[in-house]
Structure formats: structure tokens, C-alpha cells
Design an enzyme around this catalytic site. Structure first.
Site, PDB file in Angstrom:
ATOM      1  N   HIS A 291       1.172  -1.374   0.017  1.00  0.00           N
ATOM      2  CA  HIS A 291      -0.294   0.126  -0.309  1.00  0.00           C
ATOM      3  C   HIS A 291       0.600   1.067  -0.151  1.00  0.00           C
ATOM      4  O   HIS A 291       0.368   2.837   0.629  1.00  0.00           O
ATOM      5  CB  HIS A 291      -1.293   0.146   1.635  1.00  0.00           C
ATOM      6  CG  HIS A 291      -2.248  -1.223   0.762  1.00  0.00           C
ATOM      7  ND1 HIS A 291      -2.914  -1.266   0.726  1.00  0.00           N
ATOM      8  CD2 HIS A 291      -1.813  -1.962   1.716  1.00  0.00           C
ATOM      9  CE1 HIS A 291      -4.150  -2.030   0.709  1.00  0.00           C
ATOM     10  NE2 HIS A 291      -3.339  -3.176   1.041  1.00  0.00           N
TER      11      HIS A 291
ATOM     12  N   ASN B  37     -10.338  -2.888   1.654  1.00  0.00           N
ATOM     13  CA  ASN B  37     -10.134  -3.192   0.738  1.00  0.00           C
ATOM     14  C   ASN B  37     -11.377  -3.024  -0.498  1.00  0.00           C
ATOM     15  O   ASN B  37     -12.399  -2.830   0.453  1.00  0.00           O
ATOM     16  CB  ASN B  37      -9.604  -3.921   0.122  1.00  0.00           C
ATOM     17  CG  ASN B  37      -7.860  -4.189   1.179  1.00  0.00           C
ATOM     18  OD1 ASN B  37      -7.133  -3.496   1.012  1.00  0.00           O
ATOM     19  ND2 ASN B  37      -7.562  -5.815   0.608  1.00  0.00           N
TER      20      ASN B  37
ATOM     21  N   HIS C 150      -4.557   0.847  11.373  1.00  0.00           N
ATOM     22  CA  HIS C 150      -4.198  -0.322  12.318  1.00  0.00           C
ATOM     23  C   HIS C 150      -5.678  -0.318  12.550  1.00  0.00           C
ATOM     24  O   HIS C 150      -6.096   0.146  13.571  1.00  0.00           O
ATOM     25  CB  HIS C 150      -3.221  -0.093  13.987  1.00  0.00           C
ATOM     26  CG  HIS C 150      -3.237  -0.710  14.852  1.00  0.00           C
ATOM     27  ND1 HIS C 150      -3.522  -2.594  14.601  1.00  0.00           N
ATOM     28  CD2 HIS C 150      -1.944  -1.161  15.743  1.00  0.00           C
ATOM     29  CE1 HIS C 150      -2.521  -2.886  15.219  1.00  0.00           C
ATOM     30  NE2 HIS C 150      -1.967  -3.075  15.546  1.00  0.00           N
TER      31      HIS C 150
END
Length: 714
Positions: free
Chosen positions: A75, A148, A339
Site C-alpha cells: 500500500h 480494501n 491499525h
């Protein structure tokens, strides 16, 4: 809602308190010392050696030498924006999270989109999964939903993540190819991993080459838990559905966009927000009662599986709006630290083995990239709550905590900071019984690797299936080892015989099923107990999985190219431009060069592009502007090649094209002439309600069903 271009949400003041405006300010060092010469280093003479005592030069050069931080392993290539999440329907019944409990509540967010495989300097248009990560700045702390644009993943267990990424990254001997999965090591890995086949269907589909970040879905991927005030648990899947619909580009188009504008998605997002066309998504949830955990023909904890919407509908409960671009790309988009372990009360983890591994990996990654355990103190990462704990010091500490006490329990600090009661919002992990033997093994409920791959393929339109087939053929054609191509085709044979045979023929192998699926099945598993690899999905097809069923009723933020030259009919241009802009479209003028274009009535139009500086692939639709003289000038010796390339490529890529009055010279010279079919995306001025037809054709995005004919113009 406040105009975000002029006013920031007051909740974000704390996050932005290091923002600096250099307007009308003197140049200074990092210590605030004003500088009166920023052109020359300190020397012993004007041609003498530089002096070691030049602390201004040393500070400037030292900072420059350390301006880059390690890019993300995955990413790395990303774009971000600020926005607001608004809850339209309370989920208090299911979760005690405050930002999901009060109807109408608004929560500031920062969202980062990204590609997975490429480096920070790679193209936006690589065939790849797109990251869709959201940081919610809630009153209970920061909550990160790190997802995603595809609802499933390649692997079931985090143990395989390094192997997956090593396989898809550039091959280590020569660092080739960049941002591409079309090479030996990736497909070698995939051919040995049956669990990846569902994800491969998505990755080889048009979902992996989106038209825009604003036109792709977002998914939490994993199954999470909702916990309500009474401690009742529900499983939940998260969805973000774009208001503009889910749209893609053609593969041929993607490769050309990469050459013409490798920042295509980044530029698109930035310009849409600057123009006030704020990207929006509906936020939805699939909620499953705890007692229904085992009702499906797959395991809810398996990240390679989705829940068909026919079985559990997505309930739309909120709206995500991106309304402000970052002030500084590095400070915000590059330094934002996501996170999945950043939770708030009312949301918890499941035992998904991929998710469990991510909970370790993300903290470790941020320590490496940002260089300090204090990465949460970087403005973009700060909670809107003041942080109170006994953590101290560390590299680049910013928070200054008063007093002697940095431990708990204590009396010298009055016991502060003290533990929060659950009733006061203290986080508490859901209590559940955990019992079993230590074992490295995969659950039998994870063994079915093909039924949902079949579901996805069965759900695609004819055109989408063709694109998917061609993508696999392209990728495997780059694989140099026949045995790898053969194994991949052997995996495809478990999904669809026609797909396997079509691919096999094009890549020069036999379409033969593998004797036994390999790779992800534990070595000590008895093959006789495996579920059949040919198991049929209970849901045969799902409309939600096909982009053919997406939103096709808006042209908001679509970019329309107006091709014109001197002599263009001003009235026709202004009329159509007004109609398009009233519906939210963006009109950009293209001419032979960047000189002002003089219309038939003397009006001056300023081109944004020349025929040599851009390409049809950068536009959603094309209007060849009215005017015989303009058309003739577009077809003169200098402009003719560029004009025809523009028109023919737009036609090949199934886009809407409108030929204005007296533009027959362009129409007849193009590939469009003498077509026998009734093409709904080719409009001429002679058509009844031509302007309306053009607008409808743009909203439909493409006429993919005519693609084969268009790709072979006569």
C-alpha cells in the site's frame, strides 16, 4: 454542513494545531532565527572554501538528507482526503459505539486509498487490489477500519502473508516487474494455493482497474463483532457503496492512462474535491446473530469468503463524504498510521487467523516507518481526546506531561490517571470461552476453496466474463514456465470448464483438473475427509457481484472532452456545456494546440489540453463540437492524426461520442462510419433529442456489449 474548503471541523483543531501558513512571513531556521541570505553558503571568500561553522547550511542540508522515510511495504502508493461520516440510522441495538449509536451524529474521518503491490512511485492504474482505509476520530478514541475494494483476500492465515507479498513483488534477482502480478513468482505461488482462487476471480476482474477511487466499493474484509450495552454479540461485515456506482476502465485503456497520466486516480480525487464534487459512499452492514454463526455453507472466520447479499442483505445506515484535501501530502497522507487494532467500545475482533496476524503486523510496521513509538502524536494520527497514560519518553516525544508520577497504582498523583469503568466508556474485550490444544492446523470448515469462486464467476455479465478471461490470459502469457501455466489452468478447471479451456488454448496448455488441491491444506489432513473441490455454492449467483447492476443514472463529476478548433459554433458549445455542468459534469476543451480558439461569433474559448498533451483515455466521453470550419481545422494536415486517434480510441473503449452539427468530415474519416448496428453511445446532431441521448449515454458509462466489434474496426 460547513463549507470544508473554508472552514475545518472544530473537532480537528487539535489535529491541525501544527499547521503553518508562510504567507507574509520571514524565512527562519528551525530554531526561529530569521535568515537574510538563503542563496549562498558561508565561505572564507567569494571563491574560497565553505566553512564548517555554517550552521544554517548544515541544518538545511541535514534536514533534506533525512526527508524520506521508509515507504510502506504494501500500500505504498496512496492518496487521501478528510471528510465526515454521518450516521443516518442508529445501530445502538447492536453496538455501544457512540459514533454508531446516535442518529444524525457526525464523525470526522481521514481516508486513504492505495494500490497494494507497487512502490510509492508506481502508476495508479496497475491491475491490483485497492486499499480503502478509514480513520474515524470518535469521541471515544480513534477507530481504524482498514479494508480494501474487494471483500475477500488471497489467503486464510497471516502465516502466508509474507509469502504472498514476496511472490507478487518484483522478482528479487532483477527487481522486475514493478506494480504487476503478471510474472512467474506470483502465479507459481497462486497455482499452489487453492484458497486464493476466489480472490483471483476478483483481482482479474474489472474491479482491479477502477475508473476512480470515487467509483469503487470499500469492504472491511474480515468478520468483526458488535457488542451492545447488554453484552450481546453479533457478527458484522462492513460495506461502503459509492453513490456514483462501481465503474472500471478497459485494460487497454488502463495501460495507456499509465503512460499519459500515472497520477490519474490521485488527480481525479483531488480535483473532484477542489471542484466541490465531494465523493460519497453509503455505509452498510451485514449483521449476523451469534447463534447463526454456523448457518452458512462456509466459515464466517474465513477471509477468503463473503456473505452473499441474497442471504444477508446489506443494511445502509450511514454516509461517508470526503470534502477536504490534505494541506500537506507527506504530513497527512504519508504519515497517517492505520491499525485494525485501533478499536472503540462496541467493536471487537473475531478469531479470523488473517485478522489476528494483522493485529501484530501493523504496530510493527509503524515503528519501522515512522521511527518512534510516539507515532500517535503526529497530528494526523492524534485522537480528538487528550491522551492520559503513564507512557513516557521515546524518540520524538511531543506531549509534555506535568508531575512526578508515571506509574499506576499511585498515591502521589491521587491515583491518576485511573482506570475507566465500563459504564463510563472503558473498553472491555468480549468475554468468551477459549479452550483447545496447541496446534498448527487449518479448520476443516476452511477447506472449500472453489464454491465462492464459482459464485463470483457465475454472477458476472457476459462482458465481464470476457474481460476476466482476457486478464488471466494476459497475465499467464507473461509466465515463462509452462508447468505454472498448467497448474493455474488446472485450478480454473474447478471453477468453470469454459473459462479453463479458453485460457488453456490461449496459453498453450491442456485444461486438466489438478489431481489434488495443494498448498493450503495441512499436510496431516486425510484427503478422504476433504470437502469436494467441485462443491456448488448454495447461492448460484449474486447481482451485487456484477458491476453491470451498478448505478447508471448520474454524470456527476464525469469529465467530458470538447474537441474544437477556430470556427466552432459558440451557441451549440455553450448550450451543451450548460446542460452538462448543470448535472455536475466537468467540461474540458481540447484543441490542436493551446492557443485560444475563436468561435464563429467571436467568442474566445481557452483550451485546457492539446491533441498532443492528452488522450481520449483521460476522458469519460467526447463531443466533437459543431461547426464546419472547426471540423475542417481538426482534420487539417497537422491535426488529422491526433483527431482521429482521439475519436477512434474513444470508440474502441466503448465511450459516448457526440458528433455536433457539420462535423461529417470527422465522422466519415473515423472508424465509426458505415456501422450497421444501432450504437446507443454514438450520437449525431441529426438524432432526435441528441443532447439528452448524449447525457444518458455518459451515465451508462460504457456499451461493453459492443466491445468486440469496436476493437476490430473496419
Amino acid at each position: 454542513m460547513k463549507d470544508p474548503k473554508n472552514q475545518k471541523d472544530p473537532k480537528l483543531d487539535q489535529l491541525q494545531n501544527h499547521t503553518t501558513d508562510n504567507t507574509d512571513q520571514n524565512l527562519t531556521t528551525n530554531q526561529g532565527l530569521k535568515i537574510n541570505n538563503n542563496q549562498d553558503s558561508l565561505k572564507s571568500d567569494d571563491r574560497g572554501p565553505s566553512l564548517l561553522e555554517d550552521f544554517i547550511l548544515r541544518e538545511k542540508i541535514t534536514h533534506f538528507d533525512h526527508e524520506r522515510i521508509p515507504e510502506r511495504i504494501v500500500h505504498a502508493r496512496g492518496s487521501g482526503a478528510h471528510g465526515i461520516f454521518k450516521l443516518n440510522k442508529s445501530l445502538k441495538k447492536y453496538t455501544k459505539s457512540k459514533f454508531l449509536g446516535e442518529e444524525g451524529k457526525e464523525t470526522p474521518v481521514f481516508v486513504r486509498f492505495s494500490t497494494v503491490a507497487g512502490s510509492a512511485g508506481s502508476t495508479d492504474l496497475a491491475r491490483d487490489v485497492r486499499g480503502f482505509a478509514i480513520k474515524f476520530y470518535t469521541e471515544e478514541g480513534n477507530y481504524d477500519l482498514v479494508g480494501n475494494n474487494i471483500p475477500v483476500f488471497f489467503i486464510q492465515d497471516a502465516m502466508k502473508f509474507p509469502d504472498l507479498i514476496h511472490a507478487v513483488k518484483p522478482e528479487p534477482d532483477n527487481a522486475i516487474p514493478q506494480a504487476a502480478s503478471a510474472h512467474d513468482t506470483f502465479w507459481d505461488f497462486i497455482s499452489l494455493m487453492p484458497e486464493s482462487m476466489h480472490m483471483i476471480m476478483w483481482a482479474m476482474s474489472d474491479r482491479a482497474i477502477p475508473r476512480s477511487y470515487r467509483m469503487m466499493e470499500g469492504f472491511g474484509v474480515h468478520t468483526f463483532k458488535f457488542i451492545n450495552e447488554k453484552g450481546k454479540m453479533h457478527f458484522v461485515k462492513f460495506h461502503f457503496k459509492p453513490k456514483l456506482g462501481v465503474h472500471s476502465v478497459a485494460w487497454d485503456e488502463a495501460t495507456k492512462i499509465s503512460g499519459k497520466d500515472s497520477d490519474f486516480h490521485r488527480r481525479d480525487l483531488w480535483e473532484a474535491i477542489e471542484n466541490g464534487a465531494f465523493p460519497e459512499w453509503d455505509f452498510g452492514v451485514q449483521i449476523i446473530p451469534e447463534e447463526d454463526e454456523h448457518r452458512f455453507d462456509f466459515d464466517l472466520l474465513d477471509p477468503t469468503k463473503l456473505i452473499p447479499e441474497e442471504e444477508i442483505p446489506v443494511e445502509l445506515v450511514g454516509t461517508l463524504t470526503l470534502n477536504r484535501n490534505p494541506d500537506n501530502f507527506f504530513a497527512e497522507t504519508e504519515q497517517v498510521a492505520f491499525h485494525p487494532g485501533h478499536l472503540v467500545p462496541g467493536i471487537d475482533f473475531t478469531n479470523d487467523p488473517l485478522l489476528q496476524g494483522r493485529l501484530f503486523s501493523y504496530t510493527d510496521t509503524q515503528l519501522s516507518r515512522l521511527g518512534s513509538p510516539n507515532f500517535h502524536e503526529i497530528p494526523i494520527n492524534r485522537s480528538i481526546n487528550t491522551v492520559h497514560n503513564n507512557q513516557r519518553d521515546g524518540h520524538m516525544r511531543q506531549q509534555i506531561v506535568k508531575g512526578k508520577v508515571s506509574y499506576e497504582p499511585n498515591t502521589m498523583g491521587g491515583g491518576c490517571p485511573f482506570q475507566a469503568m465500563m459504564k463510563d466508556g472503558g473498553f472491555s474485550t468480549q468475554s468468551e470461552r477459549v479452550d483447545g490444544s496447541k496446534i498448527r492446523a487449518r479448520s476443516q470448515s476452511f477447506v472449500d476453496h472453489y464454491s465462492q469462486a464459482k459464485l463470483f464467476y457465475n454472477s458476472q455479465s457476459v462482458d465481464e466474463k470476457r474481460h476476466l478471461q482476457n486478464a488471466i490470459i494476459f497475465e499467464l502469457s507473461k509466465v515463462t514456465i509452462p508447468a505454472i501455466r498448467e497448474r493455474v489452468v488446472g485450478q480454473l478447471a474447478f471453477i468453470n470448464k469454459d473459462l479453463a479451456s479458453t485460457v488453456a488454448k490461449k496459453v498453450g496448455v491442456e485444461a486438466t483438473k489438478l489431481k489434488q488441491p495443494n498448498g493450503s491444506i495441512p499436510a496431516d489432513t486425510n484427503p478422504k475427509t476433504l470437502q469436494s473441490p467441485e462443491k456448488e455454492p448454495l447461492t448460484k449467483s449474486s447481482e451485487a457481484l456484477s458491476m453491470a447492476n451498478t448505478v447508471k443514472d448520474t454524470i456527476k463529476s464525469r469529465v467530458i472532452g470538447f474537441m474544437m478548433e477556430n470556427g466552432v459554433k459558440a451557441d451549440d458549445v455553450k448550450t451543451l456545456q450548460s446542460k452538462l455542468q448543470s448535472k455536475g459534469a466537468v467540461v474540458q476543451i481540447i484543441s490542436g494546440n493551446l492557443a485560444p480558439v475563436k468561435a464563429d461569433d467571436g467568442t474566445i474559448f481557452e483550451p485546457k489540453h492539446s491533441l498532443t498533451s492528452t488522450s481520449s483515455v483521460c476522458f469519460d466521453a467526447l463531443y466533437v463540437c459543431s461547426g464546419k470550419k472547426s471540423a475542417e481545422n481538426l482534420m487539417n494536415e497537422d491535426n488529422r492524426p491526433g483527431t482521429l486517434l482521439f475519436v477512434n480510441e474513444a470508440y474502441k473503449h466503448c465511450k459516448a461520442i457526440y458528433f455536433g452539427n457539420e462535423t461529417d468530415s470527422v465522422y466519415q474519416a473515423s472508424h465509426i462510419k458505415n456501422k450497421k448496428h444501432d450504437d446507443p453511445a454514438v450520437i449525431t446532431a441529426e438524432n432526435k433529442d441528441a443532447d439528452t441521448r448524449f447525457i444518458k449515454a455518459i451515465a451508462n458509462h460504457r456499451v461493453w456489449e459492443l466491445e468486440k466489434e469496436r476493437n476490430n474496426p473496419v
